[in-house]
Design an enzyme around this catalytic site. Structure first.
Site, PDB file in Angstrom:
ATOM      1  N   GLY A  11       0.839  -1.203   0.000  1.00  0.00           N
ATOM      2  CA  GLY A  11       0.000   0.000   0.000  1.00  0.00           C
ATOM      3  C   GLY A  11       0.874   1.253   0.000  1.00  0.00           C
ATOM      4  CG  ASP A 127      -1.967  -0.520   8.316  1.00  0.00           C
ATOM      5  OD1 ASP A 127      -2.786   0.370   8.028  1.00  0.00           O
ATOM      6  OD2 ASP A 127      -1.813  -1.550   7.633  1.00  0.00           O
ATOM      7  CD  GLU A 222      -8.739  -1.283   7.592  1.00  0.00           C
ATOM      8  OE1 GLU A 222      -9.499  -1.065   6.646  1.00  0.00           O
ATOM      9  OE2 GLU A 222      -7.512  -1.427   7.452  1.00  0.00           O
TER      10      GLU A 222
HETATM   11  O1  F6P Z   1      -1.770  -1.467   4.949  1.00  0.00           O
HETATM   12  C1  F6P Z   1      -2.232  -0.212   4.558  1.00  0.00           C
HETATM   13  C2  F6P Z   1      -3.716  -0.254   4.268  1.00  0.00           C
HETATM   14  O2  F6P Z   1      -4.128   1.056   3.910  1.00  0.00           O
HETATM   15  C3  F6P Z   1      -4.583  -0.790   5.390  1.00  0.00           C
HETATM   16  O3  F6P Z   1      -4.828   0.148   6.405  1.00  0.00           O
HETATM   17  C4  F6P Z   1      -5.823  -1.193   4.629  1.00  0.00           C
HETATM   18  O4  F6P Z   1      -6.519  -2.221   5.284  1.00  0.00           O
HETATM   19  C5  F6P Z   1      -5.251  -1.703   3.316  1.00  0.00           C
HETATM   20  O5  F6P Z   1      -3.971  -1.108   3.172  1.00  0.00           O
HETATM   21  C6  F6P Z   1      -6.089  -1.372   2.121  1.00  0.00           C
HETATM   22  O6  F6P Z   1      -5.510  -2.005   1.027  1.00  0.00           O
HETATM   23  P1  F6P Z   1      -5.899  -1.680  -0.491  1.00  0.00           P
HETATM   24  O7  F6P Z   1      -5.320  -0.342  -0.832  1.00  0.00           O
HETATM   25  O8  F6P Z   1      -5.273  -2.781  -1.256  1.00  0.00           O
HETATM   26  O9  F6P Z   1      -7.385  -1.643  -0.549  1.00  0.00           O
END
Ligand code: F6P
Length: 319
Positions: A11, A127, A222
């Site tokens: 991410g 995170d 979340e």
């Molecule tokens: O790990 C970073 C993060 O933003 C998390 O907080 C979230 O659950 C996830 O990535 C979302 O992932 P994606 O961008 O693949 O939807």
């Protein structure tokens, strides 16, 4: 070393560009060439890269996201995928790599190190769930985004006597929720690390309502529950009109804060210095304001100590 590579993986987050710029300019300052791989390990597998000069990284320190782009690569998780990546690095004459990303990316970095390739990792994930760094890159910007959004929502909540359940990111970590609750004066943070007693939560909201408070902000990490069902519970229990806001990917973007620009720059600088000093298999981390390297093999098997004191503090400050 004559040539190193850099990539951003997993991410994205704000501050990655500052780290890429710092890696590039530090290496060039040592007469070392730099190549940037596009879309993380996927770019390594495809041989998708660009040579980075000093001017190529101009004007990016203030931009969110990552100009090299990022991705999660299933192929790189396989042994043949990693062999292929290693072959491409060797064919390009790349002798060391800086990997910027979260826990999955740091595992990928460790795998390359175990295959004998020099790698240094930079922790980057909103995170804040990576051990051996007080703060990962991107956390501070995400937190500022969240606080700005919640301040806005509080204005409308107070105008309508409403309760808001606001879902923030964090995967299995409650760091963003706890710290945002403290910084915004929210009524409650619900985090994955601590079981939430929804009846107690409703009772305390009702008490506050009876004492004259006209609105309530509940910040939900979340990984700790379902926002709509918590909102429905609150509505059923105390008759408070409730709304749900999921902040989503808004949290991950935007101009990096000064803290993240500096952190990315410091991490990038130290990562290159370590590589050029013959070190590998380490992650740079921020420990008590100092950038300190830790073995990747220790980082990836260590769970970040939950920052329970932040959660406890958020409860006490909202009495
Ligand atoms: O790990 C970073 C993060 O933003 C998390 O907080 C979230 O659950 C996830 O990535 C979302 O992932 P994606 O961008 O693949 O939807």
């Amino acid at each position: 070393m004559k040539k190193i590579g850099v990539l951003t993986s997993g991410g994205d987050c704000s501050g990655m560009n500052a780290a890429i710029r710092s890696v590039t300019r530090t290496a060039i300052g040592h007469n070392v060439e730099v190549v940037g791989f596009r879309k993380g390990f996927a770019g390594l597998l495809k041989g998708d890269y660009l040579a980075l000069g000093t001017r190529d990284v101009a004007g990016i320190v203030q931009r969110g996201g990552t100009f090299l782009q990022s991705a999660r690569s299933d192929e790189f998780r396989t042994a043949p995928g990693r062999e292929k990546a290693l072959r491409h690095l060797e064919e390009l004459g790349v002798e060391g790599l800086v990997v910027i990303g979260g826990d999955g990316s740091l595992n990928g970095a460790l795998a390359l190190h175990r295959m004998g390739f020099p790698v240094i990792g930079i922790p980057a994930s909103i995170d804040n769930d990576i051990a051996f760094t007080d703060m990962a890159l991107g956390v501070d910007t995400a937190l500022n985004n969240i606080v700005y959004a919640i301040d806005c929502i509080k204005d409308t909540a107070s105008s309508h006597d409403r309760a808001f359940v606001i879902e923030v990111m964090g995967r299995n970590s409650g760091y963003l929720a706890s710290t945002a609750a403290i910084a915004t004066g929210a009524e409650y943070a619900i985090v994955p690390e601590v079981e939430c007693d929804i009846t107690e939560l409703c009772n305390s909201l009702r008490r506050r309502y009876e004492e004259g408070r006209s609105n309530a902000i509940i910040i939900l990490a979340e990984g700790a529950g379902h926002a709509q069902s918590i909102a429905d519970n609150i509505k059923d229990a105390i008759g408070f009109e409730t709304r749900v806001t999921v902040l989503g990917h808004y949290q991950r973007g935007g101009a990096p804060t000064v803290f993240d620009r500096l952190l990315g720059s410091r991490f990038g600088f130290t990562a290159v210095e370590l590589l050029l000093n013959g070190q590998s298999g380490k992650m740079v981390g921020l420990c008590c304001s100092t950038v300190i390297p830790t073995l990747l093999e220790t980082v990836v098997v260590t769970e970040k100590t939950p920052q329970d004191e932040l959660y406890e503090m958020s409860l006490i400050l909202e009495i």
